[in-house]
Design an enzyme around this catalytic site. Structure first.
Site, PDB file in Angstrom:
ATOM      1  N   LYS A 160     -11.460 -21.028  39.814  1.00 22.61           N
ATOM      2  CA  LYS A 160     -10.575 -20.587  38.947  1.00 22.61           C
ATOM      3  C   LYS A 160     -10.254 -20.327  37.774  1.00 22.61           C
ATOM      4  O   LYS A 160     -10.297 -20.251  36.597  1.00 22.61           O
ATOM      5  CB  LYS A 160      -8.933 -20.661  39.666  1.00 22.61           C
ATOM      6  CG  LYS A 160      -8.402 -19.450  38.554  1.00 22.61           C
ATOM      7  CD  LYS A 160      -6.380 -19.289  39.363  1.00 22.61           C
ATOM      8  CE  LYS A 160      -6.581 -20.504  38.045  1.00 22.61           C
ATOM      9  NZ  LYS A 160      -4.851 -21.283  38.724  1.00 22.61           N
ATOM     10  N   ASP A 195      -6.358 -15.753  39.986  1.00 21.80           N
ATOM     11  CA  ASP A 195      -5.297 -15.943  40.606  1.00 21.80           C
ATOM     12  C   ASP A 195      -4.160 -15.416  40.627  1.00 21.80           C
ATOM     13  O   ASP A 195      -4.339 -15.013  42.030  1.00 21.80           O
ATOM     14  CB  ASP A 195      -4.404 -17.333  39.048  1.00 21.80           C
ATOM     15  CG  ASP A 195      -3.804 -15.442  38.376  1.00 21.80           C
ATOM     16  OD1 ASP A 195      -3.701 -14.036  38.838  1.00 21.80           O
ATOM     17  OD2 ASP A 195      -3.067 -15.462  37.673  1.00 21.80           O
TER      18      ASP A 195
END
Ligand code: SF4
Length: 209
Positions: free
Chosen positions: A117, A135
């Site tokens: 991420k 996220d």
């Protein structure tokens, strides 16, 4: 088509989406993203100006005392672990990459505290490389809108979003989904009463009051 409706609505709500983390240099951005894990951009933005004005270079950061770094970044949570990440990232960048954050996923993944991420956020925002970072907001909104299944893991959510949306939209879509999740489709009490894509949302019935 469902994806077109979503894009149109997100473009309407967020015509100029921007990352809300504040930074000036590449390494400041990478460290800010690392600090944002399990925290909020607002909290990160409250500590990074103090951190980067006290330690103005990677050389200074890598030599900082853990105790002092922990004190500065305490508000973001997991501060002991994150302080050690900050020092080690500064050391690696200074000693192995001439102070420049690499564009290379394979290299970035070896940095402490840096996962998929973080890499996606960094590459898409700083180097303009198409990526969809998943996220907590992106995951929640994607599942509510039926873009992914409820039990999909973040990698599967990312793959599904990549399949459903054009590559040139990925980075912008990531920012828009984050903002939509943060300010409209919130984890608790999403604003379904005011949502123009409620008719295609799987969660609508549960939350519409
Ligand atoms: Fe989110 Fe509610 Fe809109 Fe569904 S209807 S996308 S849960 S705000």
């Amino acid at each position: 088509m469902k994806t077109n409706r979503i894009i149109e609505y997100l473009d309407y709500l967020f015509p100029n989406p921007v990352c809300e983390l504040k930074f000036e240099k590449d390494y400041e951005f990478l460290i800010a993203i690392v600090l944002s894990a399990q925290s909020t951009d607002k909290r990160v933005n409250s500590v990074t100006p103090i951190l980067f004005s006290k330690y103005k270079s990677l050389k200074m950061l890598k030599k900082a005392s853990n105790h002092d770094l922990e004190d500065i970044i305490r508000p973001v949570g997991s501060f002991r672990k994150k302080a050690s990440y900050v020092k080690e990232i500064a050391r690696i960048l200074d000693e192995e990459f001439d102070g420049v954050v690499p564009k290379d996923r394979e290299k970035l993944i070896t940095f402490p505290g840096v996962g998929r991420k973080t890499i996606n956020v960094f590459l898409s925002e700083f180097y303009d490389i198409p990526a969809i970072a998943v996220d907590t907001h992106v995951e929640r909104v994607s599942k509510r809108l039926g873009l992914a299944k409820i039990d999909d893991d973040v990698l599967e959510v990312e793959r599904k979003l990549q399949k459903k949306f054009r590559k040139d939209l990925w980075s912008r879509l990531h920012l828009q989904l984050v903002l939509f999740g943060r300010y409209h489709c919130k984890a608790v009490r999403p604003e379904c009463f005011n949502c123009q894509i409620a008719d295609i949302c799987h969660e609508k019935k549960k939350n519409y009051k």
